[in-house]
Design an enzyme around this catalytic site. Sequence first.
Site, PDB file in Angstrom:
ATOM      1  N   SER A 118      10.236  46.412  -6.936  1.00 60.11           N
ATOM      2  CA  SER A 118      11.675  46.373  -7.181  1.00 60.11           C
ATOM      3  C   SER A 118      12.233  44.987  -6.861  1.00 60.11           C
ATOM      4  O   SER A 118      11.806  44.002  -7.452  1.00 60.11           O
ATOM      5  CB  SER A 118      12.374  47.483  -6.378  1.00 60.11           C
ATOM      6  OG  SER A 118      13.676  47.703  -6.859  1.00 60.11           O
ATOM      7  N   ASP A 146      11.741  52.003 -11.819  1.00 59.05           N
ATOM      8  CA  ASP A 146      11.488  51.363 -10.523  1.00 59.05           C
ATOM      9  C   ASP A 146      10.139  51.726  -9.900  1.00 59.05           C
ATOM     10  O   ASP A 146       9.799  52.898  -9.746  1.00 59.05           O
ATOM     11  CB  ASP A 146      12.611  51.794  -9.569  1.00 59.05           C
ATOM     12  CG  ASP A 146      12.657  50.962  -8.296  1.00 59.05           C
ATOM     13  OD1 ASP A 146      11.692  50.247  -8.013  1.00 59.05           O
ATOM     14  OD2 ASP A 146      13.672  51.051  -7.601  1.00 59.05           O
TER      15      ASP A 146
END
Length: 422
Positions: free
Chosen positions: A64, A230
Site C-alpha cells: 500500500s 490493496d
Amino acid sequence: MAAEKQMPISHTNRKLMTILSIDGGGIRGIIPGTILAFLEEELQKLDGPEARIADYFDVIGGTSTGGIVTAMLTTPYDDQNGRPLPAKDINKFYFEEGPKIFSDEAKSARQQTNGWREPSSIVGKVFTQIAMAGMWAFAKLKAPEYDGVHLRQKIKEFCRGILLSDTLTNVVIPAYDMQDLRPIIFSTQQAKKNKSEVKLEDVVVSTSAAPSYFPFNKFEADGKEHFLVDGGLAANNPTLLAIREATRILEKENPRNYSQFDYSNFLVLSLGTGSLEKRRGHKIGMGGMLDWLFSFEKGLSPLFDVMFRASDDMVDIYTSFILGNYNARHNYLRIQDYAMKAHEAKTDDANPENLKRLEKVGKNLLTRSVSATHPDTGLPEIAHLDNSMSANQSESVTSNKVALISFAKRLSDERKRWHSFK
C-alpha cells in the site's frame, strides 16, 4: 527484560541478505519516511552524499503506502545517472500531494452530486436538498471515498514508465486479485524471469487501492486482465514476503548450497506506520455491523483496524520466531509505534497539523527503546533488549536511533565486503 545472549556473526564469503520492509497505512507513510531519511543520512555520512537506500538492500518490500515508498526508493529518477530520489524526499511527497489526494474535491460522492442545480422556489430548494442528501448518502455507500485520480497521476509521474523488472534493486509488492480471489505478489525477480511487461506504476496503484478509499485498479499485461486492490488485504506487513523473496534469490544463486544456508545471514529492517494505543482499543457496542464498521468515538473502522493490526502482529511474531530460532534475533529490527492516539491513526487525515504530528511521531520513535516480539513465547508482547542490532556485541543499543546507526554501519561494511569479492 535482561539482554539476550547473542552469537556474533562470522565473516565468511557468504553474503548477508539485506531486507527492508515497509507497512501499509495511507498518509501514515510519513512515519517510515522519517525513519528512512535518518537511515540514509547515516549511510551518507559513511559512504558519501550519493548513497541511496536502494544501494544497500537486496530486497525492499512494500504494501500500500509502503509500495509507494518502495517505488520512490527504487525508480531511476535522475536521467543522467539513473539514481533514485533521496529518502528525504519521501515526506515531501506526502506533505505536498497528501492534501490533494485526500481533498474534498477528490471525494467520489462530491463528484456524483456536482451536476445538481438549485431551483428558485423554496419548495423546490427543500426537495432538492433532500434529494441531494439522499444521493450523497447513496454515493458514499456505492463509490469509494476518493476518486484516486491525483494519486494515480503522481504515481505515474515518479514511476516514469519503467517496468517492474527495471527497479534498481529487487522489490516485492503485494496486491489482491478480486477476479481470482487470491493474493498476487509482484516481484522484480519474477518479472525478470518471466520477461514480464507489467509496469511498476500499475503495481503501485494496485497495492494502494485501499477498499472503500480508492477504486480498484484494472489493467492488462502479460496476456491477462487484472482487477486488483490493496495488498494490505493479504499482507499489510510484507516482511515475510520479503524474506521469502530473499530466500528465492539465494536458492537461485546457490542451488547446490541452498540447503546449507540459515537465517543468521539475513539482516532485516521492518518499518511500521503506527498502531492504535493498545489500552485504548475499540468498544464495539452490541457487536453488530454498524459497530464493527464505524466507531463514533474514534472515527475509525474497528473491523479494518483490528484486521490490519492482527495481520501486522502475526507477521512480527512469525518473523521473530524464525530469526530467533536461527540465532539471528539481533539481525531483526522492527520499528513501530504501538501508542498512537485515535486522531493520529486515521489513514486519510492530510491536514497540515496532522502531517506535522505524524512526522513528529516518526522522530519520537527514534528516541524510543528498541523493542521486539519475544521469539520464545511467540506472544505479541514487547521485550526490550539491551544490545539488539549491535554489530559490536559489547556495544549497548538502547534506542532505535542508536540501533539504526549500528544498522547503517553494518549495511555499509557488508556492501564494501561483498564488493571486494567481485
